[in-house]
Design an enzyme around this catalytic site. Structure first.
Site, PDB file in Angstrom:
ATOM      1  N   GLU A 122     -34.463 -73.879 119.176  1.00 37.08           N
ATOM      2  CA  GLU A 122     -35.095 -75.016 118.966  1.00 37.08           C
ATOM      3  C   GLU A 122     -34.260 -76.090 118.396  1.00 37.08           C
ATOM      4  OE1 GLU A 122     -35.507 -75.945 115.186  1.00 37.08           O
ATOM      5  OE2 GLU A 122     -37.429 -76.043 115.505  1.00 37.08           O
ATOM      6  N   CYS A 175     -40.022 -70.264 118.291  1.00 41.02           N
ATOM      7  CA  CYS A 175     -39.459 -68.990 117.709  1.00 41.02           C
ATOM      8  C   CYS A 175     -39.355 -68.310 118.732  1.00 41.02           C
ATOM      9  CB  CYS A 175     -40.032 -68.621 116.491  1.00 41.02           C
ATOM     10  SG  CYS A 175     -40.094 -69.952 115.123  1.00 41.02           S
ATOM     11  N   HIS A 215     -42.012 -60.949 114.885  1.00 41.80           N
ATOM     12  CA  HIS A 215     -41.585 -62.465 114.647  1.00 41.80           C
ATOM     13  C   HIS A 215     -41.898 -62.498 113.021  1.00 41.80           C
ATOM     14  CE1 HIS A 215     -40.411 -66.321 114.126  1.00 41.80           C
ATOM     15  NE2 HIS A 215     -41.559 -66.760 113.865  1.00 41.80           N
TER      16      HIS A 215
END
Lengths: 128, 386, 350
Positions: free
Chosen positions: C82, C114, C236
């Site tokens: 990103e 993400c 994550h």
């Protein structure tokens, strides 16, 4: 002074991949040349990414594009297997840099041409 | 080949000359030289200027300067080999006179360095290094000489005190030179505690940014003997010019200036003399380590002995080998394209006995060494008084 | 179709760090809230000369070293981030040039908050599986930014992990893949904005947990497996709390999640987060180990992989710097002033 696209592009094999040339007698030329002393022939040679600091300084008054980095260590590095580069020595306290120090090459951003221009990349070294 | 004499010298007070343009500075120096010789016109001229483009945004300088000097349509050329540009101009003029092509040739140099910011000047000077493979790394000129200094210190044990003594000595000399940019003495302590520039070099190990011009009039010795009899006859007896790799990292040894060594050998051979025959010298102390390395390269001292020799006072005005009686680049200033001509001026004044308060006792033979970049080029001239 | 798996992996973590205390001190916050509550002790900070591209290149070089192949063998290189340094100009071309993969190489820059890193791995895997290429590189890399003073500033960090996929000399075979995705506005950054916006507590249950658990349950169902079938799980990790909670809800004991749980000391490396967690697992994995990896990207979605480690893992683990070593050693701590300078948070004349 800004580095314009043609000039930047032309140097990328050297800046990004340390592409050099090696003559039959074992001399390494970085960058490769059009003609080699004595009319020797040379083959493409990719320089190693580890080496030794031959001499160095710590720059306190840098050129404008490098001012945010100061003070920075900068040295001449002999790469293992031949070839030398002048390069910043980063990720280290400049006071810890010494002649004979072992280093390895990393790909880093070298300079930024303002907020709108090219991002210029190339080699620097870090302690091995 | 004709022998060549120096019959006129001229410069002006160097410094940060905010009110003076590149053309006016040059004309001031050149007219001083022409007046010193007693000539109103010249056959041709060679002007050293490292970067009229980057420093003053002015190229095609030769024609502009010939115009403002009032010598049109004399032949004129700008020559460039970085900080040795004026040394090269001297050699080009010497060749033109020696060859018989011209009789009265003006040689000199000019650099206007303060029309841009300090940062921009740092960049302009850095273009005398390999822009792609040295400059791109963020190295500066102080940085290149600092790397030589560190190598010299590691190999020979040269000390920071010795690097500093060079500055102290040159400022002591420059204090006696009314044309110097910084004509005041400095103490060892001041030098050693000055601002860090590129370690181990500090501000007072570095020559300054300077506006200035210098000019010299050359003619054949035979002509000088008949037409220019106001001053003692000063003759260029040796001229040497050599190159080395532009990138410091390409050299086998960072602790010597090979181009200066080769240029000096050529000049000695031409003059038929050796280092022992030279009474004094002006050398290119752009950084104090450079003076130490050059005094070794031109054979005044053994490798590694340049620092100790300065520390012992051997290079002071009352030493065995006075170096940079003018104050050198350090105190007199270093308008890069003009420096080589100013060195010839100091040698000539000393040989003529016109060096004022800094006059040496009856010197007979002097040497001027001018350097481009980190030693990528060097010019050496030997002058004698007859 | 051939068996496809990871043949080389590499991680790159910058040496600079800032502690939660330094950030909290600047903004008058209580560092303990972040350290205990969200399990964020410190985070990595890119040096002034590091960005997504340089981190991706270093990770890719390590991955090639472990794979034992030359960059010219790479037929596709995808970088998920990103924080691509250019708004318009590919990260992938610079990366491919630097590793010597040009010109016969397909490249694309991915962005999915993400999740972009696992996405790159997913697509490279598919390309190799379809026998369109022999080897491909999937990379997650970020130098993410949280707004000054925002909760995200304690986590947004920098790092990269790169994976070479191929059919020969596999170190971790891909057994299953699965993707789970909805349109969920939990976090976003508009064009020309410096810092992202987020929806506070809405980023938890309806976003992170829904998709992470959805993908994890989906892939385990597809494989006919439960938490007991795995030696390691990597999720994550936007903060220290979420991945541990996800693991617990899926039935994973804490120790199976801890190996790839880097966030308390690394921060959230965004696209690099779950790929870096996987690299830390591969650094210590043994032949036969089974690994579940589930990414999450706001917006929102999760990619899930099941890997089985092969015997070759033992040959490659020491061929490049390990992830925990980079995380734990040679740290250089910044105060907030230098951190703000490094991250371009100080107003200056242009």
């Amino acid at each position: 002074m800004k580095i314009r696209s043609p000039r930047y592009h032309r140097e990328t094999p050297q800046r990004y991949r340390l592409e050099a040339a090696k003559t039959k007698s074992g001399d390494v030329y970085f960058p490769p040349r059009v003609y080699y002393p004595g009319g020797q022939t040379a083959e493409p040679f990719k320089m190693s990414d580890t080496g030794t600091v031959l001499t160095f300084t710590v720059i306190h008054t840098p050129p404008p594009e490098y001012s945010d980095l100061a003070p920075y260590a900068l040295g001449i590095v002999e790469l293992d297997g031949g070839g030398r580069i002048t390069t910043q020595i980063v990720d280290v306290d400049p006071a810890e840099v010494k002649i004979g120090m072992r280093v390895k090459v990393e790909f880093r951003k070298i300079r930024t041409e303002g907020s709108e221009g090219l991002l210029c990349y190339g080699y620097k070294v870090v302690p091995e | 080949m004709r022998e060549v004499a120096v019959v006129g010298v001229g410069m002006h007070k160097w410094g940060e000359l905010w009110e003076t343009s590149i053309r006016d500075m040059f004309v001031m120096a050149a007219r001083n030289a022409m007046n010193d010789a007693g000539v109103d016109n010249i056959d041709s001229m060679y002007i050293g200027c490292m970067s009229g483009g980057l420093f003053a945004a002015q190229e095609h300088l030769a024609s502009m300067l010939a115009d403002y000097l009032g010598v049109l349509p004399a032949a004129a050329a700008r020559v460039e080999t970085a900080c040795a540009s004026a040394g090269l101009a001297v050699r080009m003029g010497w060749m033109e006179v020696a060859s018989g092509i011209s009789d009265i040739v003006l040689v000199g140099g000019v650099e206007k360095m303060t029309d841009i910011t300090g940062d921009e000047a740092t960049f302009a000077l850095s273009t005398a290094a390999d822009t792609e493979y040295e400059g791109y790394s963020g190295v500066t000129f102080p940085g290149l000489y600092a790397m030589m200094a560190n190598a010299h210190m590691a190999k020979y044990g040269t000390t920071l005190e010795q690097l500093s003594q060079v500055s102290v000595k040159n400022h002591a000399n420059g204090a006696l030179n009314p044309e110097a940019q910084y004509p005041f003495p400095v103490s060892l302590e001041t030098v050693m505690n000055s601002t860090k520039v590129a370690e181990p070099l500090r501000l007072l190990h570095c020559s300054p940014i300077t506006d200035g011009a210098a000019a010299v009039i050359l003619c054949p010795v035979e002509l000088a003997k008949t037409k220019f009899k106001d001053h003692p006859l000063v003759v260029i007896t040796g001229s040497g010019h050599a190159t080395d790799t532009i990138a410091l990292h390409s050299r086998a040894d960072f602790t010597t200036i090979k181009a200066a060594e080769v240029a000096a050998k050529k000049a000695y051979a031409m003059a038929g003399v050796g280092p022992a025959d030279i009474d004094f010298a002006e050398v290119h102390d752009c950084f104090t380590i450079a003076e130490i390395m050059v005094t070794e390269a031109i054979g005044f001292f053994e490798p590694g002995q340049g620092g100790p020799a300065c520390e012992r006072g051997e290079t002071a005005r009352d030493g065995s080998k006075p170096i940079n009686t003018s104050g050198g680049l350090k105190s007199k200033g270093h308008p890069v394209g003009a420096t080589g001509a100013a060195q010839i001026i100091e040698i000539t004044r000393q040989l003529r006995g016109e060096a004022g308060k800094r006059q040496l006792k009856n010197p007979r033979r002097g040497l001027a060494q001018n350097m481009g970049g980190s030693g990528g080029s060097s010019l050496v001239h030997i002058l004698e008084v007859r | 179709m051939p068996d496809v798996g990871i043949v080389g992996y590499g991680a790159k973590i910058p040496r600079y760090r800032i502690k939660a205390e330094s950030i909290a001190l600047t903004w008058g916050a209580d560092a303990e809230n972040y350290k205990k509550g969200l399990q964020l002790k410190e985070k990595s900070v890119p040096a002034l000369d590091q960005d997504t591209i340089t981190l991706a290149v270093e990770a890719a070089k390590y991955a090639l070293k472990r794979a034992g192949i030359d960059g010219s063998k790479i037929g596709a290189a995808y970088v998920g981030s990103e924080s691509h340094p250019y708004a318009v100009k590919p990260t992938g071309t610079i990366l491919s040039e630097a590793i010597g993969a040009t010109p016969e190489c397909h490249t694309a820059d991915f962005e999915f908050a993400c999740k972009a890193g696992s996405e790159a791995m997913y697509v490279v895997y598919a390309q190799v599986k379809a026998e369109l290429i022999e080897y491909g590189l999937g990379i997650g890399a970020d130098t993410s930014q949280g707004a000054p003073g925002d909760a995200l500033e304690y986590s947004a960090s920098a790092g990269a992990a790169a994976y070479v996929f191929g059919t020969k000399d596999i170190i971790a075979k891909v057994d299953y893949t699965y993707a789970f995705m909805t349109d969920t506005p939990d976090f976003w950054r508009r064009e020309h904005e410096h810092y992202p916006q987020h929806a506070g507590r809405f980023t938890g249950e309806p976003a992170y947990f829904k998709h992470t658990l959805g993908a994890a349950n989906g892939i385990m169902k597809k494989a006919g497996m439960t938490a007991d079938d795995f030696d390691f799980a990597v999720f994550h990790q936007p903060n220290g709390k979420f991945p541990m909670a996800a693991g617990k809800r899926l039935g994973f004991p804490r120790e199976k999640v801890e190996t790839g749980w880097l966030v308390p000391w690394l921060g959230n490396t965004y696209s690099g987060a779950s790929p870096l967690g996987l690299s830390a697992v591969l650094d210590v994995a043994k032949p036969g180990n089974r690994i579940l990896m589930v990414s999450f990207g706001s917006g929102a979605g999760s990619d899930a992989f099941i890997f089985t480690v092969t015997d070759r893992i033992l040959e490659v683990q020491d061929k490049a710097p390990k992830t925990r070593k980079q995380l734990d050693e040679n740290k250089i701590y910044l105060d907030y002033g230098r951190y703000a300078k490094f991250r371009g948070k100080i107003l200056r004349n242009s």
